[in-house]
Design an enzyme around this catalytic site. Structure first.
Site, short mmCIF file in Angstrom:
data_model
loop_
_atom_site.label_atom_id
_atom_site.label_comp_id
_atom_site.label_asym_id
_atom_site.label_seq_id
_atom_site.Cartn_x
_atom_site.Cartn_y
_atom_site.Cartn_z
N GLU A 50 0.86 -1.17 0.00
CA GLU A 50 0.00 0.00 0.00
C GLU A 50 0.89 1.22 0.00
OE1 GLU A 50 -0.58 -2.03 2.93
OE2 GLU A 50 -2.23 -3.20 2.12
N TYR A 77 7.34 1.98 -8.01
CA TYR A 77 6.67 0.69 -7.98
C TYR A 77 6.20 0.28 -9.37
CZ TYR A 77 6.69 1.51 -2.92
OH TYR A 77 7.07 1.75 -1.63
#
Length: 163
Positions: free
Chosen positions: A119, A131
């Protein structure tokens, strides 16, 4: 039945070969003061020393010589892993260490791990871009997941599937 697996850094540390004297290893209780200092410097809402101590067996550190430059907490269960946190000391940020650290962590995951989750705050564009570059995709959002000032902030849930 759940199984937890250790990460194997024998090959993963080869990714760090261009970084003089850097390596990754499992953390231990003697590392807590340095880990806690990094947590306090890098998180708007840092974990307590007790919380960090409780997850020390799932914590890995990026070291240069004997100094910890960053740390991460990764939990593995069955065929999944979850990145709970990753942080690099402020003075070492902006040099690609976070990216190399995460690439090495991905490589160190046991082969049984099929999905890797995390998260991230919706406002953390720098981390979201990293990411994405490393193969994570957005799979969901969690409303009001993080504290933010006097309010709350959404989280982007991301996953990377082993290819």
């Amino acid at each position: 039945m759940s199984h937890s697996f250790a990460l194997d850094f024998s090959d993963a540390n080869k990714l760090l070969v261009d970084l003089q004297d850097h390596y990754i290893r499992s953390a231990n209780s003697k590392d807590l003061p340095q880990i806690n200092a990094i947590e306090q410097l890098t998180s708007a809402y840092p974990c307590s020393n007790k919380q960090l101590q409780n997850c020390i067996h799932q914590t890995y550190v990026l070291c240069q010589d004997d100094a910890i430059q960053g740390f991460t907490v990764i939990v593995t269960v069955e065929n999944q892993a979850e990145l709970h946190t990753i942080a690099i000391t402020p003075e070492a940020q902006g040099k690609g260490l976070g990216s190399l650290f995460l690439q090495a962590l991905i490589q160190a995951l046991p082969t049984i791990i099929e999905q890797f989750y995390l998260e991230v705050r919706v406002s953390n564009n720098r981390a979201i871009r990293l990411y994405h570059r490393l193969g994570f995709i957005k799979i969901a959002e969690r409303k009001d997941y993080y504290r933010h000032g006097l309010g709350r902030e959404d989280a982007v849930v991301m996953a990377r599937v082993r290819r």
